[in-house]
Write an enzyme that holds these catalytic residues in place. Sequence first.
Site: not given
Length: 173
Positions: A34, A115
């Site tokens: 995620h 990220h």
Amino acid sequence: MKYGIALFPSKRIQDFANSYRKRYDSHYALIPPHLTLKEPFEADDQKIKEIVKELRKIAAETDVIPLKVTKFSSFYPTSNVIYLKVEPNETLERLHERLHSGILADKSEYVFVPHITIGRDLPNAEYADVYGQLRMQNVHFEETVDRFHLLYQLENGSWTVYETFLVGGKEQE
């Protein structure tokens, strides 16, 4: 209860990330790959109702979110975290800002670096070896994401979706 807000990339990116996470990420079993939009925060039942209402408004006013994953990177020397770098873009930055203002305002512990974590809690020698190999690889994924998720943490430390918010003017399911 502890909550967080994240978006999940496509299965293709998740499968790619998981091919590394299962070996290098101590949180592999706790949450799928995620991009964290809001770090974990505490909220009671009343507060979460207000937050959900605000998240619906934010989602309705947010365009689909472009994701461009370009390389492996790291937070070293701050931490031995290895991640897939997601290129910042205006939509993502604006969404992050909105998720940290108004009733969602807080003192963010970190600067927002989009990220997808693939490794954490690695000993120094293993980190250096793994990152040394990964940073040489070419990575390129481009897609759009049309939803973000309010998650909550279970007693065992894992995270599950509390509610999903469609962006881009889509009707809520």
